[in-house]
Design a protein around this motif. Structure first.
Motif, mmCIF file in Angstrom:
data_model
loop_
_atom_site.group_PDB
_atom_site.id
_atom_site.type_symbol
_atom_site.label_atom_id
_atom_site.label_comp_id
_atom_site.label_asym_id
_atom_site.label_seq_id
_atom_site.Cartn_x
_atom_site.Cartn_y
_atom_site.Cartn_z
ATOM 1 N N THR A 1 0.837 -1.202 0.000
ATOM 2 C CA THR A 1 0.000 0.000 0.000
ATOM 3 C C THR A 1 0.871 1.252 0.000
ATOM 4 O O THR A 1 0.638 2.184 -0.780
ATOM 5 N N VAL A 2 1.883 1.270 0.867
ATOM 6 C CA VAL A 2 2.719 2.470 0.970
ATOM 7 C C VAL A 2 3.494 2.687 -0.321
ATOM 8 O O VAL A 2 3.485 3.774 -0.903
ATOM 9 N N SER B 1 1.679 3.934 -3.350
ATOM 10 C CA SER B 1 0.929 5.185 -3.222
ATOM 11 C C SER B 1 1.760 6.345 -3.761
ATOM 12 O O SER B 1 2.938 6.486 -3.429
ATOM 13 N N LEU C 1 1.459 9.255 -2.950
ATOM 14 C CA LEU C 1 1.730 10.145 -1.821
ATOM 15 C C LEU C 1 3.110 9.863 -1.212
ATOM 16 O O LEU C 1 3.877 10.780 -0.901
ATOM 17 N N GLY D 1 1.972 20.074 6.377
ATOM 18 C CA GLY D 1 2.093 19.222 5.196
ATOM 19 C C GLY D 1 1.170 19.603 4.060
ATOM 20 O O GLY D 1 1.116 18.926 3.037
ATOM 21 N N GLU E 1 4.660 17.987 2.441
ATOM 22 C CA GLU E 1 4.744 16.962 3.467
ATOM 23 C C GLU E 1 6.059 16.187 3.394
ATOM 24 O O GLU E 1 6.527 15.876 2.315
ATOM 25 N N LEU F 1 4.023 12.027 7.118
ATOM 26 C CA LEU F 1 3.174 10.969 6.571
ATOM 27 C C LEU F 1 3.007 9.859 7.613
ATOM 28 O O LEU F 1 1.894 9.386 7.864
ATOM 29 N N ASN G 1 0.740 11.027 10.399
ATOM 30 C CA ASN G 1 -0.678 11.018 10.021
ATOM 31 C C ASN G 1 -1.285 9.631 10.147
ATOM 32 O O ASN G 1 -2.407 9.479 10.633
ATOM 33 N N VAL H 1 5.247 2.617 7.318
ATOM 34 C CA VAL H 1 5.906 3.867 6.924
ATOM 35 C C VAL H 1 7.165 4.078 7.777
ATOM 36 O O VAL H 1 8.239 4.392 7.258
ATOM 37 N N ARG I 1 -5.821 23.432 5.184
ATOM 38 C CA ARG I 1 -6.037 21.991 5.163
ATOM 39 C C ARG I 1 -6.149 21.487 6.593
ATOM 40 O O ARG I 1 -5.197 21.014 7.187
ATOM 41 N N LEU J 1 -9.605 13.418 6.404
ATOM 42 C CA LEU J 1 -8.297 13.585 5.753
ATOM 43 C C LEU J 1 -8.423 13.398 4.245
ATOM 44 O O LEU J 1 -7.815 14.137 3.456
ATOM 45 N N ARG K 1 -7.532 16.168 1.509
ATOM 46 C CA ARG K 1 -6.493 15.905 0.514
ATOM 47 C C ARG K 1 -7.023 16.102 -0.901
ATOM 48 O O ARG K 1 -6.341 16.638 -1.754
ATOM 49 N N LYS L 1 -12.190 4.919 -0.529
ATOM 50 C CA LYS L 1 -11.039 4.248 0.085
ATOM 51 C C LYS L 1 -11.000 4.524 1.590
ATOM 52 O O LYS L 1 -10.671 3.634 2.378
ATOM 53 N N GLY M 1 -5.289 2.666 1.903
ATOM 54 C CA GLY M 1 -4.399 3.658 1.303
ATOM 55 C C GLY M 1 -3.797 4.603 2.314
ATOM 56 O O GLY M 1 -4.205 4.668 3.468
ATOM 57 N N LEU M 2 -2.797 5.335 1.864
ATOM 58 C CA LEU M 2 -2.151 6.339 2.711
ATOM 59 C C LEU M 2 -2.965 7.612 2.672
ATOM 60 O O LEU M 2 -3.567 7.933 1.658
ATOM 61 N N LEU M 3 -2.960 8.321 3.795
ATOM 62 C CA LEU M 3 -3.649 9.614 3.809
ATOM 63 C C LEU M 3 -2.763 10.644 4.467
ATOM 64 O O LEU M 3 -2.100 10.354 5.435
#
Lengths: 299, 418
Positions: A67-68, A71, A73, A242, A247, A252, A255, A269, B184, B380, B384, B410, B416-418
């Motif tokens: 997943t990381v 991504s 992001l 961020g 960010e 990350l 969060n 992460v 944000r 979040l 985003r 999602k 997923g990352l947020l």
């Protein structure tokens, strides 16, 4: 002859045993405070753990890592972090070197010069970040008045980076300068005198004597600062949280862990950040030959 | 050396005493710790003191203050509750945390006569914010809503819709901007949610499914895009919050502002010239044919699942949230009561001169933010997808709509990352 060897090796062995015993408390403490949390983070990163959903824990395998790493992001944040790291450390190196040279040459007030240079480093990062944020606030800060601009510094990615970089550089240049100064004082003054007799200019003396002899100190200073800069958190957290693609990877991780309480994803992460830091250290030690024990007699 | 050991022993003993001091001494009053956001007017201290006194030696409430920033409040609380910290008895819970805290098993359900007592005369949608899965998890304390504030000297009649307001602001020679919250952070989620609700759809439907019907959602997004990319946007729109909005309005830079009720008292005190020209109206509509659904905020009081004093904690929380306490909150800090019957009370009409009924109407019509345990992820994800606000092209909102919907889908699944 043979008896002699046996005797030596048995002595060596007992010395080694003693060495291990003397090290044991330190090793134990390190295992407890460093290895255990790291290992725990690795374990968590292989599971689906979310504090908000206590009944839904399960084994996740590598899915958190996938997943990381898939991504966008993560990669944006890696880019931001590396960008900030390269820019801040480069500026810090140049400024730090200049300050180290000044501190080294200062004839009177040496103590005061060195102490005053260290002040920014002594200020808590969060406090410093707030000070810079207030200074650059578009309506109430003094910077816009000073340069006659009406920039909304935290309203864009580039301008936000400018302030973050300034704050980071201001804060950690003294640390860089201090590490470099330590290397500078180890250079034998006679070398400079000899070079001067041979007619070397100041620039030549700097590039031919100072820099080569300081290489170990520079590498150690760069290593410390790079590792630190990769984990940049406070300044960004205070100034933009961020937003606007500013960010860093640490934010990350924060969060996922603190805001979302998704311990699995957040640990993945964190472990990835740890691996990045490890690779940077490896690059310095193996690639550039940085010696962390440089300066030790016979070391 | 011996002195050092003695010192350490004394320190340990002292720590031990403190640790035991919070205990279960049967004869004296029980100590209850109340973790709650600080209120500058002193509401929390006053109601804690009064309820301790009224308990006749049954309990003593000690407030522990959390920061003013909502995200930081939550972070401090979840870290303690996640670690099953028994030093928290009563939790001042923001309306958006209910699902999360209840699902994690951190707060206790309210039942029986106390449940009836703390929900009596409370606005139904406020009770909704204190409930999860049909069960009540907190006693409603104060609520909050946003109004449209405008300058009577510049604007004759308050605009009914966002489109009208943006057009009117752009036409003004001076102060032609609209103050909102679009940094944000959670405040941006408040704005986005209110616009989407007002447009006639919702981010999440009751059964944890993504709502976000396309046509109304795009209409809401157009409003943000139009505001952010047009002449009515204040210069630091993308970093604005409740306080920058208030400051901008008080500085005379803006003819319009959407903000909570504190803005009125603040302007009277900080900028009387602007304050006397301050008009109020309901949060503008997105769709001219549908009544707006203003934002809903506020705090509800919950009992921690890890408290060792749950029995008295429920009683204490009920007292802290009762009508007398709510009157203290409106008197000292201007916080709107969650009990609808208090809006004709002198204390309320004095705090909201001329607009007490408007506040009441606004709360009744409000569109609360979703109450899902994954709320943090949803918020979040929305932030985003839609920040900075000027990334929304008002002429073409389809791609950003797709991004928003995908992000929320999602987030509900916590992927997923947020």
């Amino acid at each position: 002859m043979e008896a002699h060897t046996t005797k030596t090796s048995s002595r060596t062995r007992s010395e080694r045993k003693l060495a291990w015993m003397l090290c044991a408390p330190a090793v134990l403490a390190m295992l407890l405070v460093t290895a255990y949390p790291i290992a725990y983070a690795v374990v968590l990163s292989l599971q689906n753990v979310d504090l908000r959903f206590p009944d839904e824990n399960s084994f996740a395998g590598l899915s958190n890592y996938i997943t990381v790493l898939t991504s966008s992001l993560w990669w944006t944040d890696i880019f931001n972090t590396v960008f900030l790291m390269v820019v801040t450390v480069s500026i810090e190196l140049v400024l730090g070197m200049a300050i180290a040279l000044v501190m080294h040459r200062a004839i009177f007030g040496r103590g005061i010069v060195r102490t005053s240079v260290l002040i920014p480093y002594g200020i808590i990062t969060v406090v410093a970040a707030f000070a810079w944020q207030f200074a650059f606030a578009p309506e109430t800060g003094f910077v816009n008045d000073l340069i006659g601009a009406e920039t909304d510094w935290f309203g864009g990615r580039f301008t936000s980076f400018v302030v973050i970089i300034l704050a980071e550089v201001w804060k950690t240049t003294p640390f860089m300068a201090l590490l470099l100064l330590a290397g500078l004082v180890t250079i034998d003054g006679q070398l400079y005198e000899a070079a001067r007799v041979d007619g070397a200019s100041a620039w030549q003396r700097f590039t031919r004597i100072t820099l080569p002899l300081m290489k170990p100190a520079i590498l150690v200073a760069l290593l410390f600062r790079t590792l630190d800069a990769f984990r940049v958190f406070d300044s960004i957290f205070i100034m933009t949280r961020g937003a606007l693609d500013t960010e860093s990877v640490s934010i990350l991780g924060y969060n996922q862990l603190i805001s979302r309480l998704n311990l699995g994803l957040g640990s993945a992460v964190s472990v990835l950040i740890f691996i990045c830091v490890f690779l940077i250290a490896l690059l310095f030690v193996r690639g550039f030959g940085a010696k962390l024990d440089e300066g030790r007699p016979g070391g | 050396m011996r002195a050092l050991v003695c010192l350490a022993a004394t320190a340990l003993a002292a720590a031990g005493l403190v640790a035991c001091g919070g205990g279960s001494d049967e004869s004296g009053p029980r100590d209850l710790t109340f973790f709650v956001a600080i209120q500058p007017g002193g509401t929390i201290e006053k109601v804690s003191e009064r309820c301790s006194e009224e308990s006749n030696g049954k309990y003593t409430i000690t407030p522990e203050f959390l920061p003013t920033d909502a995200s930081q409040q939550r972070e401090q609380l979840v870290r303690r509750l996640g670690a099953e910290d028994s030093s928290i008895d009563i939790v001042g819970m923001d309306v958006i945390w209910t699902g999360e805290f209840a699902n994690a098993g951190w707060v206790e359900e309210w039942k029986g006569p106390l449940k009836k007592q703390v929900t009596e005369n409370v606005f139904p949608n406020v009770i909704e914010t204190a409930s999860f899965d049909g069960k009540l998890y907190a006693a409603p304390f104060n609520t909050n809503t946003q109004l449209l504030w405008y300058r009577k000297d510049l604007v004759k009649k308050p605009p009914a819709t966002w489109d009208q307001m943006i057009e009117e602001a752009e036409g003004l020679k001076e102060a032609g901007s609209i103050q909102v919250q679009a940094n944000r952070y959670e405040g941006y989620m408040v704005l986005v949610n209110a616009l989407i609700e007002s447009a006639g759809t919702e981010i999440i439907t009751g059964d944890e499914e993504v709502g976000l019907e396309q046509a109304p959602t795009e209409k809401a997004l157009q409003v943000i895009g139009k505001l952010a990319n047009g002449g009515a946007a204040p210069p630091s729109l993308s970093t604005s919050d409740e306080d920058t909005a208030r400051l901008g309005f008080e500085a005379g830079e803006s003819a319009f502002m959407t903000n909570y009720t504190f803005a009125y008292a603040s302007a009277q005190a900080e900028a009387p010239d602007i304050g006397k020209e301050m008009g109020f109206a309901r949060f503008p509509r997105v769709d001219a044919n549908k009544p707006s659904k203003p934002p809903l905020g506020g705090f509800n009081l919950a009992v921690s699942a890890f408290s060792g004093n749950k029995d008295v904690a429920f009683e204490a929380a009920a007292c802290l949230a009762n009508d007398t306490s709510q009157k203290t909150a409106v008197e000292l800090d201007g916080l709107p009561p969650s009990r609808s019957d208090l809006y004709s009370d002198k204390v309320v009409t004095k705090a909201y001169p001329g607009f007490a009924q408007l506040v009441k109407e606004s709360i009744e019509a409000s569109g609360p933010r979703p109450t899902t345990p994954a709320y943090q992820d949803v918020s979040l994800a929305v932030q985003r997808a839609l920040h900075p606000p000027d990334k929304i092209d008002p002429e073409d909102t389809e791609s950003i709509y797709d991004e928003l919907k995908e992000n929320v889908e999602k987030a509900i699944k916590r992927e997923g990352l947020l």
